[in-house]
Design a protein around this motif. Structure first.
Motif, short mmCIF file in Angstrom:
data_model
loop_
_atom_site.label_atom_id
_atom_site.label_comp_id
_atom_site.label_asym_id
_atom_site.label_seq_id
_atom_site.Cartn_x
_atom_site.Cartn_y
_atom_site.Cartn_z
N ARG A 1 -3.98 0.34 11.75
CA ARG A 1 -4.90 -0.18 10.74
C ARG A 1 -4.18 -0.43 9.40
O ARG A 1 -4.46 -1.38 8.70
N ALA A 2 -3.25 0.46 9.04
CA ALA A 2 -2.55 0.33 7.77
C ALA A 2 -1.29 -0.52 7.91
O ALA A 2 -1.00 -1.35 7.05
N VAL B 1 0.85 -1.21 0.00
CA VAL B 1 0.00 0.00 0.00
C VAL B 1 0.88 1.26 0.00
O VAL B 1 0.59 2.24 -0.68
N SER C 1 3.62 1.66 -1.47
CA SER C 1 4.21 1.84 -2.79
C SER C 1 3.33 2.69 -3.69
O SER C 1 3.80 3.24 -4.68
N GLY C 2 2.04 2.80 -3.34
CA GLY C 2 1.14 3.66 -4.12
C GLY C 2 1.61 5.11 -4.11
O GLY C 2 1.34 5.85 -5.05
N CYS C 3 2.28 5.51 -3.08
CA CYS C 3 2.80 6.89 -3.02
C CYS C 3 4.33 6.92 -3.07
O CYS C 3 4.91 7.71 -3.79
N PRO D 1 -2.96 8.50 7.76
CA PRO D 1 -3.67 7.21 7.92
C PRO D 1 -2.74 6.00 7.82
O PRO D 1 -3.03 4.95 8.39
N PHE D 2 -1.62 6.17 7.12
CA PHE D 2 -0.73 5.02 6.88
C PHE D 2 0.25 4.79 8.02
O PHE D 2 0.98 3.81 8.02
N LEU E 1 -1.00 4.58 11.01
CA LEU E 1 -1.85 3.96 12.04
C LEU E 1 -1.76 2.44 11.95
O LEU E 1 -1.53 1.88 10.87
N PRO F 1 -1.45 15.31 6.68
CA PRO F 1 -2.70 14.55 6.68
C PRO F 1 -2.71 13.43 5.64
O PRO F 1 -3.41 12.43 5.84
N THR F 2 -1.94 13.57 4.58
CA THR F 2 -1.95 12.54 3.53
C THR F 2 -1.26 11.27 4.01
O THR F 2 -1.71 10.16 3.72
#
Lengths: 233, 106
Positions: free
Chosen positions: A99-100, A47, A49-51, A94-95, A97, A90-91
């Motif tokens: 959860r990610a 996930v 790697s998407g950014c 979430p990653f 946390l 903010p971008t």
């Protein structure tokens, strides 16, 4: 593979007065001591790697930093800071946390994975090549203000949580440096903040220009800028 | 040799433009992967990374497009949209359109 590199106690002893800067997360200290599983690191990294891109090279425009080759200890500390809201992004938030990423073990796994990725041979650089007055000015500023922590060649220190900064994108570093200077990156090393508080914007550009042009040791680089991460085939 | 009829040329050009249009959805799929969208919204558009993030799969394209534009411009700016705003400079109007079409098919 045995990977235990240091204990929290040793790390705190190194940091002396700056202990508060490293205080906190039991999970972070736990992650530092765990033996990483690179296979799982790759799964977690998908996930990301998407950014940060499959190669972990980030983007020249500075939106996403290069993670490849960065010390694991540094990334663990930064991820804890991001999660705790000490960095305004903010971008990315979430990653950071669970959860990610998952719990301490997965955190240890993903940063061990990125640490092993070969670095970008074509990082974003500032506008002043060697031979210009700005380059020389930046070099001098670097030698006088930064070597003590980031090392002569920008290699940082895994033990002391000092980031590797050679090979990082100019635009990203400029933003981070400014945020450290201006207190927007709230859990930055207090000694660095003190060291750079009188830097003008021009000083900042010159020193970061120099850093972006410090050569990365060849053995840490990918063979070419066209290299793609075979794990993502 | 007779000169080629300009009408035939324009017809040929028109045909190639029309042939290119169905590529929009395929492009959309590619963009959804390469422009970071899947990281927050999930590959299927309905397994967001946080429970507080929207499922976007199957949404009307016109609605999705407008939301993307508003998040990009800052017209839609609540606590959560800041996360997405950080990536929206990566996509232009045409790409947002292709993405909206693609999301509708999920």
């Amino acid at each position: 593979m045995k990977f235990k590199i240091f204990t929290l106690l040793a790390a705190l002893a190194f940091c002396g007065s700056a202990a508060a800067w490293l205080e906190g997360g039991g999970e972070r200290d736990e992650a530092l001591d765990l033996e990483p599983d690179l296979e799982n690191g790759l799964d977690v990294y998908e996930v990301c790697s998407g950014c940060h891109l499959p190669e972990g090279w980030g983007k020249k425009d500075g939106t996403f930093p290069q993670l490849a080759g960065q010390h694991r200890s540094v990334l663990i500390k930064q991820l804890a800071d991001i999660r705790e809201g000490n960095r305004d992004n903010p971008t990315m938030y979430p990653f950071a946390l669970p959860r990610a990423i998952g719990e301490a073990q997965s955190l240890a796994d993903v940063v061990a994975y990125t640490e092993k990725l070969p670095m970008n041979p074509d990082n974003g650089k500032g506008e002043w090549p060697a031979g210009t007055p700005e380059f020389d000015m930046g070099k001098k500023l670097y030698e006088d203000n930064c070597v003590e922590c980031h090392g002569k060649d920008g290699e940082g220190s895994a033990e002391k949580f000092y980031p590797k900064i050679h090979g990082q994108h100019y635009a990203y570093m400029l933003r981070q440096f400014e945020w450290v200077r201006d207190g927007k990156r709230r859990n930055a090393n207090p000694d660095m903040v003190e060291q750079i508080k009188s830097f003008s914007n021009k000083d900042m550009q010159a020193v970061i220009n120099y850093v972006s042009r410090i050569p990365v040791p060849k053995e840490d680089l990918a063979p070419s800028a066209d290299w793609t991460n075979p794990d993502f085939d | 040799m007779k000169p080629v009829n300009p009408i035939i040329i324009s017809l040929a050009m028109l045909a190639s433009i029309m042939l290119a249009t169905p590529a929009l959805a395929a492009d959309g799929a590619q963009l959804y992967k390469t422009k970071t969208c899947f990281t927050c919204h999930g590959k299927d558009g309905k397994t967001p990374i946080l429970d507080t993030y929207p499922k976007i799969a199957g949404q009307n394209p016109a609605y999705s497009l407008q939301q993307m534009k508003d998040i990009k411009s800052g017209a839609r700016a609540n606590g959560l949209s800041a996360a997405m705003k950080g990536v929206m400079h990566l996509v232009n109007d045409d790409e947002m359109k292709a993405l909206a079409e693609y999301i509708a098919t999920l």
